[in-house]
Design an enzyme around this catalytic site. Structure first.
Site, PDB file in Angstrom:
ATOM      1  N   THR A 159       0.875  -1.187   0.000  1.00 31.51           N
ATOM      2  CA  THR A 159       0.000   0.000   0.000  1.00 31.51           C
ATOM      3  C   THR A 159       0.910   1.234   0.000  1.00 31.51           C
ATOM      4  OG1 THR A 159      -0.270  -0.178   2.398  1.00 31.51           O
ATOM      5  CG2 THR A 159      -2.006  -1.138   1.025  1.00 31.51           C
ATOM      6  N   THR A 196      -1.040  -1.061   7.028  1.00 34.23           N
ATOM      7  CA  THR A 196      -1.138  -2.150   7.972  1.00 34.23           C
ATOM      8  C   THR A 196      -0.245  -3.311   7.546  1.00 34.23           C
ATOM      9  OG1 THR A 196      -3.358  -1.442   8.271  1.00 34.23           O
ATOM     10  CG2 THR A 196      -2.818  -3.586   9.103  1.00 34.23           C
ATOM     11  N   ASN A 406       1.078  11.145   7.199  1.00 38.13           N
ATOM     12  CA  ASN A 406      -0.145  10.898   7.954  1.00 38.13           C
ATOM     13  C   ASN A 406      -0.994  12.135   8.198  1.00 38.13           C
ATOM     14  OD1 ASN A 406      -0.048   7.995   8.531  1.00 38.13           O
ATOM     15  ND2 ASN A 406       1.917   8.554   9.430  1.00 38.13           N
TER      16      ASN A 406
END
Lengths: 411, 411
Positions: A159, A196, A406
């Site tokens: 990802t 993740t 983020n």
């Protein structure tokens, strides 16, 4: 992210990957979230393949985690379907239905019960994962699976990862050569949007399911469960180990059997290598940090202290700034609530003891420590002076890159 | 920091401060660490002043924390000495000796036992705090103490704080007017280099020491112990409440006495105001965040969940990016180990319910939430749907400013 992220300065090169007899893999661009890149991976396993699994401890796990945890009860695996970009987490009944439809579609192709199909998803939380895009892509993907598909699979599960992650080992069981090969994704131990952690490892060794499970469970303690990027725990983490049995060794019925000692050692080594790749692709990471705590009242207590140090934003920003700020290490030891005595504590950085018995070492010369801090691999050693408990945890530094990745808007 | 930090965009203006009869304060530049600014503060209290205190739970507390914790056993205070820039933490026997020399020097000036002198220090860890610079400065400082010295004291205890912090309240006990006035410092709940939290509050109310202690202990639960900037716990945190008795009210012997209800209310209010000033001066903060958790199995469980959300780097960076990333809130609920059921969970941001019963609300319109995220005060509400437990925690966002402040070299 609108722009592709720059490759981590700590990136590891992809090793020369071989095959694992009994495993065929492939990847395809199913258009689930990303444009112009692969985002759907399938692995097919020969009949008789056993499996072990370790999952997130989150109380809010994704639907694929629930599915795979249930499937694991059978101990057998014939297929694995992984998508990237949508975690299928917090999606209610629609998420459960997507899992069922995906597993049933792959089961028809593999000729097995849906309960032998394992599922994993990572990516954004709370958006429905459209089952039809997956089920529409599966037949062509399944038809093109090959034993050489490992690199494609390593790339297809990424990802926000900035480099593909794979590792391979060879060993023997009872004189019979066996291979262990695995892939991982993760950039940030956890980062529920896009980063993740997943890892899938396969071996051609013949191992009963309980042995696979026991070896994986103990192997993750000091690898995937000993790393942290930002202290946040994902809803989707999963590590699966598949054993196809094609190597033809005699099955060994206990994980503690001495005939498995060499296998266990290289498995643990491979799991740690993959786990450290996740740290080295930690969001914004510029340095890998090893925190080793000794002298604790127990191993568990040492683990809590080591994680407190490794998760401390103040320790991590100091290291990003190449500052041997041992006072922040003392702070982190003090905050975590585990038994510690200020006046017995010793702290070393880069192998140089800085503080001992509650105060800085007399004549402490910062020069070698300053040089160590400029490197990419930082070692912090803390001895609590209380007992024999010890633990090692790995993390990375906290930099502007983490905020960039983020703190930007999802879409 | 080489350069002074820009003032926080969330800075509160200094209120009009009055006096608290029985308290005289002052500050001086003692040259302990900073050049050209005050760094040593003394407060003197009239004979009979009672005191309560709350201290860091760190297992590696600073020597001044040990000193003041011991002094508190007597319940009486005649003086307080605070220095900024050096925390006197992890300084071994030298640190203990500095405390003793400082307290004895001030005790001679105040005409009291050294055990009635309270000490507090914040600043760098692990460097010896030179007692002689303090003791040399004390006589002139002591001679110049005034009832109007509150603002000077508020400024003198600052380290990386970008604005001075003070609050004042008036109330009555039994019809007798009393004043409560306090100061605080902190920029980052904790940041052991330069930003550890201290607060000193004084009232002219007459209150026995056990009542002072009880009111302060319960008042800090929902104020200073309900804030977090970066999850790191200082070695030096301290809140002291002094009661001089000059207001002349009749002493009330129980903290639960209804005659103290109004006093307790405004004390709690003042403690929360001071605590929120610390959040609003959080290192790099651009937004204040209130996290309210309801429906937990207990208040304690709600507190753990609220802190997990408030401490999550992913939640805090999302808010810095003005992203209503409720998936990260779900992640934080799931990670903390407290009882939670994904399918009962509800999440609201800015008063708008986004997710309920394990999935996003049908027809969820992000528009009002996006507008809320652009403001300076962000409200996150989580209902776990399990019980009556509730808790509120305050924090700030995590920005590049935090990395700038904490990732730069100490010297």
């Amino acid at each position: 992210m609108a722009q592709p992220l720059p490759v981590s300065p700590l990136a590891s090169p992809l090793p020369a990957l071989g095959t694992v007899p009994g495993v065929r893999l492939g990847a395809v661009a199913a258009g689930i979230r990303y444009k112009g890149r692969t985002d759907l991976v399938v692995a097919e396993f020969d009949a008789g393949t056993t499996v072990g699994g370790v999952f997130t401890k989150s109380k809010c796990p994704g639907a694929p985690v629930d599915w795979s945890r249930t499937a694991l009860k059978g101990g057998l695996a014939r297929a694995l379907v992984v998508n990237a970009g949508n975690a299928n987490v917090f999606t209610g009944k629609a998420g459960v239905e997507t899992c069922r439809a995906t597993a049933e579609a792959e089961a028809r192709l593999a000729g097995c019960p849906a309960t032998e199909v394992f599922l994993a998803s990572t990516g954004v939380i709370g958006e429905v994962l459209p089952a039809d895009r997956i089920t529409a892509a599966l037949p062509a993907l399944h038809g093109a699976l090959t034993e050489d598909g490992w690199e494609a699979a390593a790339r297809g599960i990424m990802t926000t990862d900035t480099f593909p992650k794979a590792a391979v080992r060879k060993t023997e069981i009872d004189g019979v050569p066996v291979t262990i090969q695995g892939i991982a994704k993760g950039s940030g131990m956890i980062a529920p949007d896009m980063a993740t952690m997943l890892s899938f490892v396969a071996t051609d060794a013949a191992l009963p399911a309980p042995v696979v499970q026991a070896m994986l469970s103990s192997g993750t303690v000091h690898s995937f469960n000993a790393i942290t990027v930002d202290s946040d725990t994902s809803t989707s983490d999963m590590v699966l180990l598949f054993a196809t049995g094609k190597a033809g060794n005699q099955a060994v019925n206990s994980a503690d059997d001495p005939r498995l000692a060499a296998f266990r050692k290289v498995l643990n080594d491979l799991l740690l290598e993959l786990a450290l790749m996740v740290v080295r692709d930690g969001e914004g990471a510029t340095k890998q940090i090893r925190v080793r705590v000794t002298g604790a009242v127990s191993d568990q207590s040492a683990r809590v202290v080591a994680k407190a140090i490794a998760d401390s934003p103040l320790v991590k920003t100091a290291i990003a700034g190449e500052d041997a700020n041992w006072g922040r290490v003392v702070m982190a030891v003090g905050k975590c609530g585990e038994p510690a005595d200020r006046d017995l504590l010793a702290v070393a950085i880069g192998g140089v003891t800085i503080a001992r018995e509650g105060t800085v070492v007399e004549g402490y010369d910062e020069t070698p420590v300053v040089a160590h801090m400029k490197g990419q691999d930082i070692d912090i050693d803390v001895d609590l002076g209380l007992g024999d408990g010890k633990s090692t945890v790995w993390t990375c530094d906290l930099t502007h890159g983490y905020i960039d990745i983020n703190g930007s808007y999802r879409s």
